[in-house]
Design a protein around this motif. Structure first.
Motif, PDB file in Angstrom:
ATOM      1  N   ARG A  27     -11.313  -1.515  -2.164  1.00  0.00           N
ATOM      2  CA  ARG A  27     -12.635  -1.454  -2.788  1.00  0.00           C
ATOM      3  C   ARG A  27     -12.723  -0.386  -3.875  1.00  0.00           C
ATOM      4  O   ARG A  27     -13.550   0.515  -3.836  1.00  0.00           O
ATOM      5  CB  ARG A  27     -13.708  -1.241  -1.745  1.00  0.00           C
ATOM      6  CG  ARG A  27     -15.067  -1.788  -2.177  1.00  0.00           C
ATOM      7  CD  ARG A  27     -15.957  -1.878  -0.964  1.00  0.00           C
ATOM      8  NE  ARG A  27     -17.217  -2.476  -1.244  1.00  0.00           N
ATOM      9  CZ  ARG A  27     -18.357  -1.795  -1.334  1.00  0.00           C
ATOM     10  NH1 ARG A  27     -18.374  -0.500  -1.196  1.00  0.00           N
ATOM     11  NH2 ARG A  27     -19.475  -2.432  -1.562  1.00  0.00           N
TER      12      ARG A  27
ATOM     13  N   TYR B  81     -12.425  -4.426   4.734  1.00  0.00           N
ATOM     14  CA  TYR B  81     -13.172  -4.281   5.982  1.00  0.00           C
ATOM     15  C   TYR B  81     -14.613  -3.832   5.783  1.00  0.00           C
ATOM     16  O   TYR B  81     -15.458  -4.056   6.645  1.00  0.00           O
ATOM     17  CB  TYR B  81     -12.434  -3.391   6.982  1.00  0.00           C
ATOM     18  CG  TYR B  81     -12.230  -1.947   6.588  1.00  0.00           C
ATOM     19  CD1 TYR B  81     -13.250  -1.009   6.711  1.00  0.00           C
ATOM     20  CD2 TYR B  81     -10.989  -1.511   6.119  1.00  0.00           C
ATOM     21  CE1 TYR B  81     -13.048   0.314   6.364  1.00  0.00           C
ATOM     22  CE2 TYR B  81     -10.784  -0.183   5.772  1.00  0.00           C
ATOM     23  CZ  TYR B  81     -11.817   0.724   5.901  1.00  0.00           C
ATOM     24  OH  TYR B  81     -11.619   2.033   5.559  1.00  0.00           O
ATOM     25  N   LEU B  82     -14.953  -3.276   4.644  1.00  0.00           N
ATOM     26  CA  LEU B  82     -16.332  -2.874   4.402  1.00  0.00           C
ATOM     27  C   LEU B  82     -17.208  -4.071   4.034  1.00  0.00           C
ATOM     28  O   LEU B  82     -18.366  -4.153   4.426  1.00  0.00           O
ATOM     29  CB  LEU B  82     -16.395  -1.812   3.302  1.00  0.00           C
ATOM     30  CG  LEU B  82     -17.739  -1.133   3.124  1.00  0.00           C
ATOM     31  CD1 LEU B  82     -18.182  -0.409   4.396  1.00  0.00           C
ATOM     32  CD2 LEU B  82     -17.676  -0.148   1.963  1.00  0.00           C
ATOM     33  N   ASP B  83     -16.645  -5.012   3.283  1.00  0.00           N
ATOM     34  CA  ASP B  83     -17.402  -6.175   2.818  1.00  0.00           C
ATOM     35  C   ASP B  83     -17.287  -7.378   3.747  1.00  0.00           C
ATOM     36  O   ASP B  83     -17.771  -8.461   3.416  1.00  0.00           O
ATOM     37  CB  ASP B  83     -16.928  -6.582   1.417  1.00  0.00           C
ATOM     38  CG  ASP B  83     -17.238  -5.525   0.385  1.00  0.00           C
ATOM     39  OD1 ASP B  83     -18.283  -4.867   0.494  1.00  0.00           O
ATOM     40  OD2 ASP B  83     -16.411  -5.348  -0.534  1.00  0.00           O
ATOM     41  N   TYR B  84     -16.653  -7.198   4.874  1.00  0.00           N
ATOM     42  CA  TYR B  84     -16.405  -8.272   5.834  1.00  0.00           C
ATOM     43  C   TYR B  84     -17.642  -9.143   6.069  1.00  0.00           C
ATOM     44  O   TYR B  84     -17.577 -10.357   5.967  1.00  0.00           O
ATOM     45  CB  TYR B  84     -15.911  -7.650   7.146  1.00  0.00           C
ATOM     46  CG  TYR B  84     -15.851  -8.585   8.305  1.00  0.00           C
ATOM     47  CD1 TYR B  84     -14.753  -9.420   8.478  1.00  0.00           C
ATOM     48  CD2 TYR B  84     -16.877  -8.635   9.245  1.00  0.00           C
ATOM     49  CE1 TYR B  84     -14.689 -10.282   9.561  1.00  0.00           C
ATOM     50  CE2 TYR B  84     -16.813  -9.486  10.323  1.00  0.00           C
ATOM     51  CZ  TYR B  84     -15.725 -10.317  10.477  1.00  0.00           C
ATOM     52  OH  TYR B  84     -15.658 -11.159  11.541  1.00  0.00           O
TER      53      TYR B  84
ATOM     54  N   ASP C 136     -20.796  -8.320   4.557  1.00  0.00           N
ATOM     55  CA  ASP C 136     -21.816  -7.957   3.577  1.00  0.00           C
ATOM     56  C   ASP C 136     -22.464  -9.239   3.051  1.00  0.00           C
ATOM     57  O   ASP C 136     -21.772 -10.143   2.584  1.00  0.00           O
ATOM     58  CB  ASP C 136     -21.166  -7.170   2.429  1.00  0.00           C
ATOM     59  CG  ASP C 136     -22.172  -6.742   1.382  1.00  0.00           C
ATOM     60  OD1 ASP C 136     -22.599  -7.615   0.588  1.00  0.00           O
ATOM     61  OD2 ASP C 136     -22.514  -5.554   1.344  1.00  0.00           O
TER      62      ASP C 136
ATOM     63  N   LEU D 215     -12.243   2.962  -0.086  1.00  0.00           N
ATOM     64  CA  LEU D 215     -11.747   2.975   1.290  1.00  0.00           C
ATOM     65  C   LEU D 215     -10.571   3.924   1.470  1.00  0.00           C
ATOM     66  O   LEU D 215      -9.953   3.963   2.533  1.00  0.00           O
ATOM     67  CB  LEU D 215     -11.390   1.558   1.741  1.00  0.00           C
ATOM     68  CG  LEU D 215     -12.573   0.586   1.739  1.00  0.00           C
ATOM     69  CD1 LEU D 215     -12.150  -0.796   2.188  1.00  0.00           C
ATOM     70  CD2 LEU D 215     -13.722   1.115   2.598  1.00  0.00           C
TER      71      LEU D 215
ATOM     72  N   ARG E 172     -16.651   1.112   9.388  1.00  0.00           N
ATOM     73  CA  ARG E 172     -17.684   0.366   8.656  1.00  0.00           C
ATOM     74  C   ARG E 172     -19.079   0.858   9.081  1.00  0.00           C
ATOM     75  O   ARG E 172     -19.948   1.061   8.248  1.00  0.00           O
ATOM     76  CB  ARG E 172     -17.532  -1.142   8.913  1.00  0.00           C
ATOM     77  CG  ARG E 172     -18.477  -2.003   8.125  1.00  0.00           C
ATOM     78  CD  ARG E 172     -18.196  -3.503   8.198  1.00  0.00           C
ATOM     79  NE  ARG E 172     -17.920  -4.017   9.508  1.00  0.00           N
ATOM     80  CZ  ARG E 172     -16.735  -4.479   9.893  1.00  0.00           C
ATOM     81  NH1 ARG E 172     -15.713  -4.506   9.057  1.00  0.00           N
ATOM     82  NH2 ARG E 172     -16.557  -4.954  11.111  1.00  0.00           N
ATOM     83  N   GLU E 173     -19.277   1.075  10.363  1.00  0.00           N
ATOM     84  CA  GLU E 173     -20.564   1.584  10.853  1.00  0.00           C
ATOM     85  C   GLU E 173     -20.851   2.983  10.308  1.00  0.00           C
ATOM     86  O   GLU E 173     -21.982   3.292   9.942  1.00  0.00           O
ATOM     87  CB  GLU E 173     -20.581   1.610  12.383  1.00  0.00           C
ATOM     88  CG  GLU E 173     -20.641   0.252  13.009  1.00  0.00           C
ATOM     89  CD  GLU E 173     -20.427   0.271  14.525  1.00  0.00           C
ATOM     90  OE1 GLU E 173     -20.434   1.371  15.118  1.00  0.00           O
ATOM     91  OE2 GLU E 173     -20.236  -0.808  15.095  1.00  0.00           O
TER      92      GLU E 173
ATOM     93  N   THR F 231     -11.665  -0.166  12.347  1.00  0.00           N
ATOM     94  CA  THR F 231     -12.343  -0.538  11.098  1.00  0.00           C
ATOM     95  C   THR F 231     -13.805  -0.857  11.350  1.00  0.00           C
ATOM     96  O   THR F 231     -14.655  -0.597  10.499  1.00  0.00           O
ATOM     97  CB  THR F 231     -11.653  -1.703  10.358  1.00  0.00           C
ATOM     98  OG1 THR F 231     -11.551  -2.831  11.229  1.00  0.00           O
ATOM     99  CG2 THR F 231     -10.287  -1.297   9.841  1.00  0.00           C
ATOM    100  N   ASP F 232     -14.123  -1.425  12.518  1.00  0.00           N
ATOM    101  CA  ASP F 232     -15.532  -1.668  12.858  1.00  0.00           C
ATOM    102  C   ASP F 232     -16.283  -0.326  12.917  1.00  0.00           C
ATOM    103  O   ASP F 232     -17.398  -0.219  12.407  1.00  0.00           O
ATOM    104  CB  ASP F 232     -15.655  -2.392  14.197  1.00  0.00           C
ATOM    105  CG  ASP F 232     -15.211  -3.850  14.134  1.00  0.00           C
ATOM    106  OD1 ASP F 232     -15.089  -4.393  13.025  1.00  0.00           O
ATOM    107  OD2 ASP F 232     -14.979  -4.427  15.223  1.00  0.00           O
TER     108      ASP F 232
END
Length: 176
Positions: free
Chosen positions: A98, A67-70, A72, A102, A173-174, A169-170
């Motif tokens: 990751r 979810y972090l690299d979604y 990227d 994560l 990520r922010e 997850t959004d």
């Protein structure tokens, strides 16, 4: 079962073509020595599209999805996944947590998941990756029995991500 061309990129792919490695692997599959042809990919979506267009015998693609690299721009997880789907390929996920990043979240991010009361931070990362429809395998590194048990628990009665979890997850990520 899977012969995996490791780490195909814009620079390594031409070398494979030069030495006919795709043709060699196709012959090995015809002989029954390989069941499925796959590749792990570490480049941009346009390069993946070119490779899958030129090499239709590839059956699965291993991608970095978390979810972090979604979105990227360097990793292009979503864009690469979309290319694999466009070509009708199944997806193997690498780096779902990751490299542990994560799991070891900032406190503010932990609070987002803690409000959901639904599992470990690793389980959210694993379930996120496994919730993509064309994903058939999620690879996860484990360092001890507790991690292995958490992974087993996550997938024993697998439940795909809910709308609320995608929103979480959004937010995470922010925060990150």
């Amino acid at each position: 079962d899977f012969y995996l061309f490791h780490c195909l990129t814009r620079t390594s792919y031409p070398k494979h073509k030069e030495c006919n490695s795709f043709e060699i692997v196709k012959k090995l599959k015809e002989q029954g020595k390989i069941k499925h042809i796959a590749l792990s990919f570490h480049d941009t979506a346009d390069i993946l599209d070119m490779i899958l267009t030129e090499q239709p015998d590839i059956e699965a693609v291993q991608l970095q999805i978390n979810y972090l690299d979604y979105d990227d721009p360097g990793v292009q997880s979503q864009a690469c996944y979309d290319v694999a789907v466009k070509h009708g390929k199944k997806v193997i996920v690498m780096e779902p947590v990751r490299g542990g990043y994560l799991v070891n979240l900032p406190d503010q991010a932990k609070e987002v998941f803690d409000r959901l009361n639904g599992g470990s931070y690793a389980s959210y990362a694993l379930r996120y990756a496994a919730s993509y429809p064309e994903v058939f395998m999620v690879l996860s590194g484990m360092g001890n029995m507790d991690m292995m048990q958490d992974n087993i628990n996550t997938f024993s009665d697998f439940v795909p991500f809910s709308k609320e979890e995608y929103e979480a997850t959004d937010r995470v990520r922010e925060i990150i």
